[in-house]
Design a protein around this motif. Structure first.
Motif, PDB file in Angstrom:
ATOM      1  N   ALA A 146      59.411  30.246  61.169  1.00  0.00           N
ATOM      2  CA  ALA A 146      59.394  30.891  59.856  1.00  0.00           C
ATOM      3  C   ALA A 146      60.588  31.824  59.702  1.00  0.00           C
ATOM      4  CB  ALA A 146      58.084  31.645  59.659  1.00  0.00           C
ATOM      5  N   ALA A 147      60.896  32.569  60.766  1.00  0.00           N
ATOM      6  CA  ALA A 147      62.050  33.470  60.716  1.00  0.00           C
ATOM      7  C   ALA A 147      63.345  32.678  60.582  1.00  0.00           C
ATOM      8  CB  ALA A 147      62.082  34.349  61.965  1.00  0.00           C
ATOM      9  N   ARG A 148      63.419  31.564  61.286  1.00  0.00           N
ATOM     10  CA  ARG A 148      64.630  30.724  61.200  1.00  0.00           C
ATOM     11  C   ARG A 148      64.806  30.148  59.803  1.00  0.00           C
ATOM     12  NH1 ARG A 148      68.483  28.570  60.128  1.00  0.00           N
ATOM     13  NH2 ARG A 148      69.880  27.251  61.361  1.00  0.00           N
ATOM     14  N   ASP A 149      63.727  29.730  59.190  1.00  0.00           N
ATOM     15  CA  ASP A 149      63.822  29.132  57.858  1.00  0.00           C
ATOM     16  C   ASP A 149      64.273  30.154  56.812  1.00  0.00           C
ATOM     17  OD1 ASP A 149      63.044  26.693  58.866  1.00  0.00           O
ATOM     18  OD2 ASP A 149      60.939  26.891  58.251  1.00  0.00           O
ATOM     19  N   ARG A 150      63.983  31.424  57.036  1.00  0.00           N
ATOM     20  CA  ARG A 150      64.392  32.476  56.096  1.00  0.00           C
ATOM     21  C   ARG A 150      65.765  33.028  56.398  1.00  0.00           C
ATOM     22  NH1 ARG A 150      59.208  34.471  57.537  1.00  0.00           N
ATOM     23  NH2 ARG A 150      60.264  36.108  58.762  1.00  0.00           N
ATOM     24  N   ALA A 151      66.299  32.739  57.570  1.00  0.00           N
ATOM     25  CA  ALA A 151      67.476  33.445  58.073  1.00  0.00           C
ATOM     26  C   ALA A 151      68.725  33.172  57.245  1.00  0.00           C
ATOM     27  CB  ALA A 151      67.727  33.061  59.533  1.00  0.00           C
ATOM     28  N   THR A 152      69.543  34.211  57.119  1.00  0.00           N
ATOM     29  CA  THR A 152      70.868  34.082  56.506  1.00  0.00           C
ATOM     30  C   THR A 152      71.962  34.499  57.484  1.00  0.00           C
ATOM     31  OG1 THR A 152      70.665  36.317  55.585  1.00  0.00           O
ATOM     32  CG2 THR A 152      69.956  34.472  54.191  1.00  0.00           C
ATOM     33  N   ARG A 164      70.469  30.189  64.359  1.00  0.00           N
ATOM     34  CA  ARG A 164      71.498  30.247  63.318  1.00  0.00           C
ATOM     35  C   ARG A 164      72.754  31.001  63.790  1.00  0.00           C
ATOM     36  NH1 ARG A 164      73.700  32.026  58.580  1.00  0.00           N
ATOM     37  NH2 ARG A 164      73.651  30.552  56.850  1.00  0.00           N
TER      38      ARG A 164
END
Length: 858
Positions: A491-497, A233
């Motif tokens: 999982a971390a990427r899907d939550r990332a802002t 991201r």
């Protein structure tokens, strides 16, 4: 390599071309490969006959250098498809054809009773290859495109341009590299897919429908920006004539000579190379202030060129290089000595300088073509590789209008079949996850490729169904360290802002995963006697050996073409280097930025002089070289299917650059004109406004291209300023071209407070070509057309996990590509398939495999 053969690999293939600038480059490529390309033109001639520059600057449908360049080797017939008798003649031509290449407006052929469905029902072996701006379905299917608009929406422009001002704000808009690259990108990928379809038809007898949306093809032709966003991201930032990357580096990659020209003086990607730099500067007494220890390069991992670790500390080495190069003129700067010392240096050539270079002339990269009606010959770019079994066909100069009307209908003779006598429906081949057969069946590649320019080529072969066995050695790995997977995984990427930290595991590089999916991977030390013997055994069971090393490496291992041919007489050996093996530059060190520089592409892109060149913000010729490399392999496979003959193909990245710069070479040859940059304007297909305009927000830009007065009037209505159309300076295209500075100020004043997307939608609804300069984030998260085209495919890698990867952009109706390949997997971890290859294929026991590892063989 012995004397060049005269036969093209597509000799005997007939192509009917119904195309404008969107697909003419694809047709040129097929003609160069030996196909009989019949160009069907409307009364008055194809619209591309009106694109400049023109011979002796006299505008005439027979003097367009653009038309000359992209239609060499083709034949011409005029048909008015509104007339029933001409439609019948068109059907008669199609009945004799293998391929119909068309880029007509959506629905036009359907309305004439010539739809793809109808033609395929009538001619089941026909391959219909269609190019469209945005595809024929999806929310943007009716958008108007242009080269500028596609380079904006496809993300190329947000990678290309100039450094920001102090403080980090961009004060110069993104730059569209010149000229016609959106159509080159789409044309290369469509050409290789057409050959894959010919191979599928060879064994099955089935034609099919191929669809290429230029927007999708361009959107996945950038380099690290896409996977950097997908994985972590994070966005990249454009820089002057060097790779766009996540942080602005203060160190330039190009250096000024005393007479105002430029040299790429990249310090390289291997540790310790500053020793060679010190030695070179010492030779000329200019090493003062240079400390080799301070200038030492990072030594961890192998990075994509231009993306490795950087520092904001003072760069003493580059300062010394700047002083050194400024002491010379362009002609005298010792870049050859730097190359011979192993450093990545190259001049930023202008395209015509390659047309005079003995290296390219010896390789027949450029050839003089006779124009008998003018009593002159002109120099063209004519070849992208050399080969022992086939050759590029120079062909006749571009056809005069309707020149071949009397001959295109004559009976055809084929000395080689185009469909196997045993052709039949696929049986027990195994279907792809798309539920249909792959284009390729029982093809194995021993894959020594590395870096994108070669590894990206075999990527397509794997997606088409070939088994690619990628060979690596731990001491000499591929470029695995770019766009790394995030800490915490998907999982971390899907939550990332916001941007995420990347891992350092070389098995988890996102860029490596995107360029090598669907391949198997082994570790092998070919320099070890036992490793060489294993390599020989793998050659014996392979169809293709592909490699991307400097010329001579495989020979030094004892695996040159003669040695491989002795093992397997019909082996296909395809090598990709920066400059080609034959010629004076064969041993030059070349990566993408060097190929860009040497071919002329870096010098061509940017604002008009005296501005410095903007160049490319990524290794453009890595992707274009990869497409061409895949094409070389596929055409060699097609030739072998028809003749039983293998061959050696000597390909280069830089020759692709020459081919796509051909109009500038021709302009120099015909008119004596040396290329000069023109920024984001359009002098040869006149348009005004035609530029990039600021919009609300940080670094937000919109491209607008008005080729017709109706488009300009529509813009004035959308802007709420119909009075602009009545201004004498802007009343018609000719007037607007004379007042472009004032026009740009007017349009930019309107757009600068507006949202870029809202303005694009309003203009497109009004029939005005317009496109936002999109980042990778925009393409991935905000582009409904790319989503509708399924431009990314989720594939699972053993260690890296499941991630979206760029799919082959050309859709095949009967044998669709799948980027995960037959094994439906991401790129291999280092040595991941040792047990499969050494155990299952070569029959070794687990004990033998373990012993090879202990000996350092694998």
């Amino acid at each position: 390599m012995k004397t060049q053969p005269s036969r093209g690999p597509l000799t005997g293939i007939r192509v009917i071309e119904l195309a404008d600038e969107q697909a003419e480059y694809c047709g040129l490529t097929l003609a160069g490969l030996g196909a009989d390309v019949i160009k069907v033109e409307p009364p008055g001639g194809n619209p591309t006959r009106r694109i400049g520059p023109f011979y002796q600057d006299r505008e005439d449908r027979e003097r367009s250098l653009f038309f000359w360049q992209y239609n060499r080797g083709k034949r011409s017939i005029v048909l008015d498809l509104q007339r029933p008798e001409d439609r019948d003649r068109f059907r008669s031509l199609v009945a004799t054809a293998d391929v119909l290449l068309e880029s007509t407006p959506r629905g036009e052929l359907d309305g004439l009773g010539l739809s793809t469905t109808t033609l395929r029902q009538q001619y089941p072996t026909l391959i219909v290859a269609r190019v469209s701006p945005f595809g024929d379905h999806g929310p943007w299917a009716d958008f108007k495109g242009s080269d500028l608009v596609h380079l904006a929406l496809g993300g190329v422009m947000m990678n290309c341009g100039y450094d920001p001002a102090p403080g980090g704000k961009y004060d110069v808009p993104p730059i569209a590299p010149q000229m016609w690259h959106a159509f080159h990108i789409a044309g290369e990928q469509l050409a290789l897919t057409i050959v894959a379809a010919l191979l599928f038809r060879w064994r099955t007898g089935q034609g099919q429908y191929l669809s290429c949306a230029i927007h999708e093809a361009v959107a996945k032709s950038t380099e690290v920006d896409l996977m950097t966003w997908v994985m972590r991201r994070s966005l990249v930032l454009r820089q002057t004539c060097r790779h766009a990357r996540e942080n602005i580096t203060p160190h330039p990659s190009i250096v000024h000579t005393k007479d105002g020209r430029w040299v790429m003086a990249n310090l390289g990607t291997r540790p310790g190379e500053t020793k060679q730099l010190v030695a070179l500067l010492e030779k000329y007494g200019m090493d003062a202030g240079l400390d080799a220890e301070k200038a030492a390069l990072p030594t961890s991992g192998r990075f994509v060129p231009g993306t490795g670790p950087s520092t904001e500390k003072r760069d003493h080495a580059m300062e010394a290089v700047q002083r050194f190069v400024r002491a010379f003129t362009y002609e005298t700067v010792p870049w050859r000595e730097a190359q011979e010392a192993g450093m990545l240096w190259a001049p930023l050539r202008k395209p015509h300088e390659n047309a005079m270079d003995p290296h390219w002339l010896a390789r027949q990269s450029c050839t003089d073509v006779e124009h008998p009606e003018l009593g002159r010959s002109f120099r063209y770019a004519t070849s992208k590789w050399l080969a022992t079994g086939t050759s590029w066909v120079v062909g006749r100069r571009a056809p005069l209008l309707n020149e071949d009307a009397k001959t295109v209908g004559l009976p055809r003779g084929r000395d080689l079949p185009v469909i196997a006598a045993s052709a039949g429906a696929p049986v027990d081949e195994g279907l792809s996850p798309r539920g249909k057969p792959f284009p390729l069946h029982k093809i194995r590649i021993l894959d020594f490729t590395w870096f994108l320019a070669s590894a990206g080529g075999t990527r397509f072969l794997a997606a088409f169904g070939a088994e690619s066995i990628k060979v690596e050695l731990k001491s000499h790995p591929d470029t695995r360290m770019a766009a790394m997977a995030p800490v915490g995984g998907r999982a971390a990427r899907d939550r990332a802002t916001g941007p995420l930290q990347g891992v350092t595991d070389p098995d988890m590089g996102g860029q490596f995963n995107n360029k090598n999916p669907g391949k198997r991977g082994i570790s092998l030390n070919v320099r070890h006697p036992k490793g060489l013997e294993i390599a020989r055994r793998l050659v014996a069971m392979s169809d293709v050996v592909a490699e991307g090393f400097s010329p001579g490496v495989l020979d030094s291992w004892g695996l040159g073409y003669d040695a491989m041919r002795a093992i397997k007489p019909d082996i296909i050996y395809v090598q990709q280097s920066g400059m080609g093996a034959k010629g004076t530059y064969g041993r030059f060190r070349t990566v993408g930025p060097i190929a860009n520089s040497f071919s002329g592409l870096s010098e061509m892109s940017g604002l008009p002089e005296p501005a410095m060149p903007a160049g490319w913000g990524y290794s453009y010729l890595d992707w274009m070289g990869a497409y061409s490399f895949a094409l070389a392999i596929l055409t060699a496979l097609f030739h072998r299917a028809r003749t039983g003959e293998g061959q050696w193909v000597d390909a280069s990245q830089s020759e692709v650059g020459l081919m796509i710069s051909g109009t500038t070479i021709l302009d120099w040859s015909a008119n004596g004109r040396v290329w000069s940059r023109y920024g984001n304007r359009s002098p040869y297909k006149p348009a005004a406004p035609h530029n990039v305009y600021p919009c609300a927000g940080d670094d937000r830009w919109l491209t607008i291209a008005c080729f017709k007065d109706a488009e300009w009037r529509a813009l004035t209505q959308v802007a709420g300023h119909p009075e602009w159309a009545d201004d004498g300076r802007f009343k018609d295209l000719a007037a607007r071209l004379l007042h472009q500075d004032a026009l740009d100020a007017l349009v930019g004043g309107w757009t600068k407070s507006r949202d870029a997307y809202e303005t694009m939608f309003a203009l497109q609804r009004g029939g005005v070509p317009a496109g936002v300069c999109q980042t990778a984030a925009d393409r991935c998260d905000n582009d409904p057309q790319l989503a509708a085209l399924s431009w990314l495919t989720e594939v699972t890698g053993t260690k890296i996990g499941r991630w979206p990867l760029a799919e082959v952009p050309v859709k095949l109706s009967e044998s669709p590509a799948y980027i995960g390949g037959r094994i439906d997997r991401g790129a291999p971890c280092y040595g991941e398939d040792n047990n499969y290859v050494y155990g299952e294929l070569l029959g070794m026991s687990s004990y033998e495999i373990k012993a090879l590892a202990e000996e350092g063989v694998i």
